[in-house]
Design an enzyme around this catalytic site. Structure first.
Site, PDB file in Angstrom:
ATOM      1  N   TYR A  38      -7.658  -3.722  -2.105  1.00 24.15           N
ATOM      2  CA  TYR A  38      -7.574  -2.668  -1.092  1.00 24.15           C
ATOM      3  C   TYR A  38      -8.935  -2.627  -0.395  1.00 24.15           C
ATOM      4  O   TYR A  38      -9.901  -2.081  -0.915  1.00 24.15           O
ATOM      5  CB  TYR A  38      -7.239  -1.323  -1.734  1.00 24.15           C
ATOM      6  N   HIS A  87       2.548   2.365   5.164  1.00 19.46           N
ATOM      7  CA  HIS A  87       2.641   0.905   5.136  1.00 19.46           C
ATOM      8  C   HIS A  87       4.024   0.524   4.634  1.00 19.46           C
ATOM      9  O   HIS A  87       4.667   1.286   3.897  1.00 19.46           O
ATOM     10  CB  HIS A  87       1.622   0.307   4.159  1.00 19.46           C
ATOM     11  N   ASN A 134       0.881  -1.166   0.000  1.00 19.82           N
ATOM     12  CA  ASN A 134       0.000   0.000   0.000  1.00 19.82           C
ATOM     13  C   ASN A 134       0.921   1.218   0.000  1.00 19.82           C
ATOM     14  O   ASN A 134       1.541   1.544   1.011  1.00 19.82           O
ATOM     15  CB  ASN A 134      -0.912   0.022   1.221  1.00 19.82           C
ATOM     16  N   ASP A 191      -3.863  -4.694   1.207  1.00 24.28           N
ATOM     17  CA  ASP A 191      -4.181  -4.031   2.465  1.00 24.28           C
ATOM     18  C   ASP A 191      -5.607  -4.440   2.823  1.00 24.28           C
ATOM     19  O   ASP A 191      -6.566  -3.940   2.250  1.00 24.28           O
ATOM     20  CB  ASP A 191      -4.068  -2.517   2.291  1.00 24.28           C
TER      21      ASP A 191
END
Length: 251
Positions: A105, A242, A7, A144
């Protein structure tokens, strides 16, 4: 086969902070991104030897995913069914000869949990989608996922119970998925490892003190269990809130 997921929380900003150095250093077969935060034409990456696939959000500067792969996939799919969040560019599925790659995501429930109901519907639809794929070929599901599954997956579990990303509902959906025929590759190899995190708040000194959460995953079909060679967390790599994660599979 080596896979990386990251991410980047804004790819254009991450490129200015060393993204390409890490990309070329890793030389991964497949490189997955989340939260690219851009629209078509806003960036041009010269990635020799890689096919590029992008899923842009309709809203500018928001969400978005991408996959860069050395091997050309058999097919590419964007989104899942009728999920409203397809407009947010959250899912890319690539089909290869021996497996499916699903780069995701996941919806953030938000601090006030206002998106939690939508998030839970998303989880149910995505699980059915993954199970359907798994009936045909093994699945590598990464990205993520916006949940710390167990108390070992975040630094301050007690004070975060019920908070976004650590609600019983979100954690329960992860448990249900894993029980339906999937494996968290990192925990499969390192069930007892602590202080292994992939996201840190931008608050002062939080990352330096490693007060983080593990919310980025490579989850694979159980039939790939014996093919997992390594699962990595590149906590030292900066450029985003991240860090990248990696998976090495014998396929």
């Amino acid at each position: 086969m080596k896979l990386i997921s990251w991410n980047v929380n804004g790819l254009r900003a991450c490129v200015k902070k060393g993204f390409l150095d890490f990309f070329h250093e890793q030389n991964a077969d497949i490189f997955c991104l989340q939260e690219t935060k851009l629209q078509e034409g806003q960036i041009e990456l010269e990635l020799d030897g890689y096919h590029q696939f992008w899923n842009y959000a309709l809203k500018k500067g928001y969400s978005g995913t991408a996959v860069f792969t050395k091997q050309k996939p058999i097919s590419v799919r964007y989104g899942v069914g009728e999920l409203e969040s397809e407009d947010e560019g959250r899912i890319i599925t690539l089909e290869f000869d021996s497996f499916y790659l699903v780069n995701v995501y996941t919806i953030n429930a938000k601090r006030d949990l206002s998106r939690l109901p939508e998030r839970l519907e998303w989880e149910d639809a995505l699980k059915e989608y993954l199970l359907d794929l798994d009936r045909h070929k093994p699945v590598v599901y990464c990205g993520d996922l916006n949940v710390a599954h167990a108390e070992v997956d975040l630094k301050n579990a007690r004070s975060n119970h019920g908070n976004s990303g650590f609600t019983l509902e979100e954690r329960g959906k992860m448990t249900t998925l894993l029980e339906s025929g999937f494996i968290d590759s990192f925990r499969y190899l390192y069930p007892e490892r602590t202080d292994a995190f992939t996201w840190w708040s931008y608050m002062r000194d939080v990352r330096a003190r490693n007060i983080g959460w593990r919310i980025d995953y490579f989850i694979v079909s159980t039939q790939l269990k014996e093919k997992i060679n390594e699962a990595s967390i590149y906590a030292e790599v900066l450029g985003s809130d991240h860090c990248p994660i990696g998976l090495e599979l014998d396929i």
